[in-house]
Design a protein around this motif. Structure first.
Motif, PDB file in Angstrom:
ATOM      1  N   ASN A  20       0.837  -1.189   0.000  1.00 53.14           N
ATOM      2  CA  ASN A  20       0.000   0.000   0.000  1.00 53.14           C
ATOM      3  C   ASN A  20       0.879   1.249   0.000  1.00 53.14           C
ATOM      4  O   ASN A  20       0.963   1.972   0.989  1.00 53.14           O
ATOM      5  CB  ASN A  20      -0.941   0.020   1.217  1.00 53.14           C
ATOM      6  N   ASN A  65      -9.394  -1.649  -5.588  1.00 52.63           N
ATOM      7  CA  ASN A  65      -8.952  -0.268  -5.657  1.00 52.63           C
ATOM      8  C   ASN A  65      -9.146   0.290  -7.060  1.00 52.63           C
ATOM      9  O   ASN A  65      -8.899  -0.404  -8.053  1.00 52.63           O
ATOM     10  CB  ASN A  65      -7.464  -0.182  -5.265  1.00 52.63           C
ATOM     11  N   ASN A 112     -11.045   2.701  -2.365  1.00 51.57           N
ATOM     12  CA  ASN A 112     -10.418   1.454  -1.949  1.00 51.57           C
ATOM     13  C   ASN A 112     -11.242   0.803  -0.848  1.00 51.57           C
ATOM     14  O   ASN A 112     -11.644   1.460   0.111  1.00 51.57           O
ATOM     15  CB  ASN A 112      -9.001   1.709  -1.430  1.00 51.57           C
ATOM     16  N   THR A 113     -11.481  -0.480  -0.995  1.00 52.65           N
ATOM     17  CA  THR A 113     -12.105  -1.270   0.057  1.00 52.65           C
ATOM     18  C   THR A 113     -11.168  -2.417   0.401  1.00 52.65           C
ATOM     19  O   THR A 113     -10.769  -3.184  -0.483  1.00 52.65           O
ATOM     20  CB  THR A 113     -13.468  -1.826  -0.385  1.00 52.65           C
ATOM     21  N   VAL A 114     -10.791  -2.501   1.665  1.00 54.38           N
ATOM     22  CA  VAL A 114      -9.874  -3.556   2.099  1.00 54.38           C
ATOM     23  C   VAL A 114     -10.503  -4.314   3.254  1.00 54.38           C
ATOM     24  O   VAL A 114     -11.068  -3.727   4.177  1.00 54.38           O
ATOM     25  CB  VAL A 114      -8.488  -2.972   2.492  1.00 54.38           C
ATOM     26  N   GLU A 123      -6.199 -11.096   3.501  1.00 48.21           N
ATOM     27  CA  GLU A 123      -6.489  -9.703   3.179  1.00 48.21           C
ATOM     28  C   GLU A 123      -6.806  -9.577   1.691  1.00 48.21           C
ATOM     29  O   GLU A 123      -6.198 -10.243   0.842  1.00 48.21           O
ATOM     30  CB  GLU A 123      -5.309  -8.798   3.537  1.00 48.21           C
ATOM     31  N   TYR A 142      -8.013  -6.407  -1.275  1.00 51.08           N
ATOM     32  CA  TYR A 142      -8.462  -5.049  -1.559  1.00 51.08           C
ATOM     33  C   TYR A 142      -8.897  -4.898  -3.004  1.00 51.08           C
ATOM     34  O   TYR A 142      -8.478  -5.618  -3.897  1.00 51.08           O
ATOM     35  CB  TYR A 142      -7.451  -3.975  -1.169  1.00 51.08           C
TER      36      TYR A 142
END
Length: 819
Positions: A120, A397, A367-369, A393, A395
């Motif tokens: 990131n 984006n 962004n969604t994580v 995890e 994401y």
């Protein structure tokens, strides 16, 4: 008052004198009862470095920890503000997004509970409000954690119901509600609650944290909307089996901020801006310029970024642009094609302010994580601990900028790591061992679009129009510059040992073996050209797919000795494997094919730590050298080939039960090894790089080429060599507290050519708070002297063309109810 830079040798001498002075002063001080330290002293065990139960003082590496209490007291809102308490963590601007820290002058990484997160660099601002503690570890990670970057990393410890020092759950339910307001319509609401419970006769603890932000921005056409939810659960299934699980969901909506364009020294010093409009190219009248409309003569290429034609590899001086060059006309003449369309119409001079930046109303960064974890910890009857960590995890984006850049990521990672550990007390020593097999799988889908990226076509004295807005690849799902789809799987096995002798000697050793299976392909039908970049426009030269199996060995060795007076000198050497991936965790096919996808980093560090004045004062001094071993294996965005030498000093002193003081100093010299090897570096070229060319003749497009390393000495641009910090807070004992910080930063070149210098600056921040049993009201002022200052914005490529003006004086107020 400015604190100006000293030489590297002087910093070493000063560090030695400081250490000696502190140790001698300790003998003259009366005993101090350590209260109100805000978690600043190194008493807690920090497992995020080597995995052993060692405190910051005992760990033979340069580390800073920032507690929740310290972040709250000093009003810290994002990771860029950690520089006040963590030497060596100054971070260049990644288009205005505080995604990851630069640690020791190079991009760092982010860990969550000791497991590496997806990359990131600037995909979204990393939230810090849900953290119980943040550890800043300088230098590459321990072998126990797998391949990592050279600079260092942040480790976030989420809020939890289990008290770290005792292992017990918090005794009763606790929680808080808060509202933060401030300059530029800041609005943040948080809610948190945690406590103990019982299920089936077994104890458990829980902690929930939520955050909602809907804020404006100092910068034009910018705003922030984000939602955060974090949960942690901790349960004893039996006397020897414990489970910890939880996660975090973070949804962010904002935009990147490239800052000022048309960069010159006059703009930095006086706000003097070159005005004028670019020539119209929107032939179909849809309000945006397509890649095809940039091709003004129909030959398949754009004439506005002439570096794409010949990469400036011909002409005098091998095509290099030299400092103080007087042959600018000749430099332009070697560029193939008609350059007349680079000139602005109606050129002139104007003034702009710091909030006037290259952001269009429709620009977006979304962004969604989702982050999930589950640990199962089993302690056997013979005191072996088996800890299995499962981490996931993902994401999603998207990033769109009207001036000509767009990007998306859809990537996920899952890691499972087993750590088997035990301590063996002996007559004259205690030996602790760890055995850790692990598997980590990453799946990525990534595309970006930068073929016609033109910062300077926009005139910042007016709005964004069809003269500068480009039709973006993410808007039509076509014409990408790069588009990668693939995965890689990392199998690792590590063994570490920590040997602590009763006479004060400690030896720490570790080794790890990694093998990584990598596959990546390009979806060629999605590309503007049949290649992965601008310099391969014809079919047949692309790397459409690539695969490889790579492996490597990492190791670390440290020796330290604890003297009776509280001083602990140490020396550490390590070699750490690293994988070269991009902003969306993608493995680039050309790197795989060339063998540049995997490399090693080396660290040599010596240091001295001490806990003096009856443990009321902690200090740490470190001298280090670290480098990547293969100058050709790099990602210019996320993982460059560098050599760094420097020094760090950190002091934390609880003077009495009311007063806490800290001091930090860092000296950093970062050399880019590929630039040093080649004698030049490719960069976008600004007006001040070409002293005999009027700026308005080039701002309708973009120039780029090889810039000589003579002026820079191959030093990384945008990274100040010397930074001093001081903080202090005083508790009056009647509910009132005050705090302040000073951050003094050296001047620095904005880009590799050193044509533009960003001035030194001193930030002064002050805050005051009043607290009762249930209420807390705090007000903080940042940059109280209204210092005008700048951060280099992506200086590896764009340091001569854009820069980020930083925030002027601003204020925040926070109202919190605790229960």
């Amino acid at each position: 008052m400015k604190l100006r830079k000293s030489s590297f040798t002087q910093s070493i001498i000063a560090s030695v004198i400081l250490s000696a002075g502190l140790s001698s002063y300790a003998a003259e001080m009366e005993e101090i009862v350590v209260k109100g330290d805000l978690g600043s002293l190194p008493g807690k065990n920090v497992n995020s470095v080597f995995g052993f139960n060692k405190s910051v003082l005992e760990t033979p590496r340069s580390i800073s920890t920032i507690s929740e209490e310290m972040m709250e007291r000093f009003g810290m809102n994002d990771i860029d503000e950690l520089i006040a308490l963590a030497p060596g963590s100054f971070t260049q601007s990644f288009f205005g997004v505080a995604g990851g820290l630069d640690v020791r002058g190079t991009p760092g990484e982010t860990y969550f509970r000791g497991v590496r997160r997806l990359d990131n660099p600037g995909n979204y601002p990393t939230p810090i409000g849900a953290s119980d503690r943040i550890d800043v570890v300088r230098g590459p990670a321990s072998p126990i954690y797998g391949p990592s970057k050279i600079g260092g990393y942040l480790n976030f410890n989420p809020k939890s119901a289990r008290i770290e020092e005792t292992g017990q759950f918090i005794p009763e339910q606790t929680g808080a509600l808060s509202f933060t307001t401030g300059s530029w319509d800041k609005s943040i609401v948080t809610a948190e609650v945690g406590g103990p419970g019982e299920l089936g006769g077994q104890e458990f603890g829980y902690y929930l944290y939520g955050e909602v932000e809907n804020s404006g921005s100092y910068y034009d056409n910018s705003a922030v909307d984000q939602n955060l939810l974090q949960m942690s659960f901790d349960m004893d299934l039996s006397n020897n089996v414990r489970v910890q699980f939880g996660g975090m969901w973070h949804d962010y909506s904002g935009n990147q901020i490239a800052g000022w364009n048309r960069l010159t020294q006059e703009l930095i010093d006086h706000g003097t801006y070159v005005t004028g409009t670019a020539k119209p190219l929107d032939t179909n009248g849809d309000g945006r310029i397509s890649h095809q409309e940039f091709d003004t003569d129909g030959d398949g290429f754009t004439n506005l970024n002439p570096f794409r034609f010949d990469f400036i590899n011909q002409g005098a001086n091998g095509g290099q642009l030299l400092p103080g060059n007087t042959d600018d006309i000749g430099f332009l003449e070697i560029l193939t094609g008609d350059l007349s369309q680079l000139a602005l119409d109606n050129p002139g001079i104007g003034k702009i302010k710091g909030n006037n930046v290259i952001v269009a109303p429709e620009d977006k960064l979304e962004n969604t994580v989702t982050t999930l974890y589950m640990d199962v910890i089993v302690t056997t009857d013979n005191d072996w601990e088996w800890k299995n960590q499962l981490f996931y995890e993902q994401y999603d984006n998207i990033n769109e900028n009207a001036y000509g850049f767009s990007q998306f990521h859809d990537s996920w990672v899952v890691e499972d790591k087993l750590v088997i550990s035990k301590s063996f007390p002996m007559d004259n020593m205690t030996a602790s061992v760890q055995i850790s097999p692990s598997i980590r799988h990453t799946d990525f889908k990534h595309g970006d679009d930068y073929t016609n990226e033109y910062f300077d076509r926009r005139d910042l004295t007016g709005p964004s129009t069809a003269l500068d807005k480009r039709l973006l690849a993410t808007q039509i799902d076509d014409d990408y510059t790069e588009y990668y789809l693939g995965d890689y799987t990392n199998l690792g096995f590590a063994v570490m040992g920590d040997f602590v002798f009763n006479n004060g000697l400690s030896v720490l050793l570790g080794v790890r073996y990694d093998t990584i299976d990598i596959e990546s392909k390009q979806l060629v039908d999605k590309l503007l050209f049949a290649s992965s970049n601008n310099f391969c426009p014809s079919a047949g030269c692309e790397n459409s797919d690539a695969s490889d199996d790579v492996d490597g060995v990492s190791w670390t060795a440290s020796v330290s000795y604890e003297f009776d007076n509280g001083l602990i000198p140490y020396i550490t050497a390590s070699t750490q494997a690293t994988m070269i991936v991009g902003q969306g965790a993608e493995a680039v096919t050309s790197n795989i094919s060339s063998g540049g996808i995997f490399d090693e980093s080396e660290l040599q560090e010596i240091g001295l730590k001490g806990s003096l004045l009856d443990n009321a004062l902690y200090f740490g001094v470190a001298l280090y050298k670290q480098e990547r071993t293969d100058f050709s294996a790099q990602s210019i965005v996320t993982n460059q080939t560098t050599e760094t030498e420097g020094a760090e000093v950190e002091v934390r002193w609880v003077v009495n039960e009311n007063l806490l003081l800290t001091f930090g100093y860092s000296h950093i010299e970062v050399t880019n090894l590929s630039t040093k090897e080649n004698g030049r570096r490719f960069s976008f070229i600004g007006c001040d790089d070409m002293q005999n060319i009027a700026c308005d003749l080039i701002y309708g497009g973009t120039l780029g080429g090889n810039v000589s390393n003579i002026a820079s000495g191959s030093r990384r641009a945008g990274m100040p060599e010397d930074i001093f910090t001081m903080t202090g807070t005083y508790d009056f004992g009647n509910g009132w507290t005050v705090n302040g910080s000073i951050i003094d930063v050296d001047e620095v070149a904005s880009g590799y050519s050193n044509a533009v210098t960003l001035p030194d600056y001193t930030l002064i921040n002050l805050g005051v708070a009043f607290q009762t049993e249930n209420w807390l009201v705090s007000v903080s002022g940042k940059n109280l002297t209204d210092e005008e200052y700048f951060r280099a914005n992506f200086p590896n490529l764009f340091g001569g063309t854009i820069v980020l003006p930083e925030l002027p004086r601003h204020f925040n107020a926070r109202f919190q109810y605790k229960f």
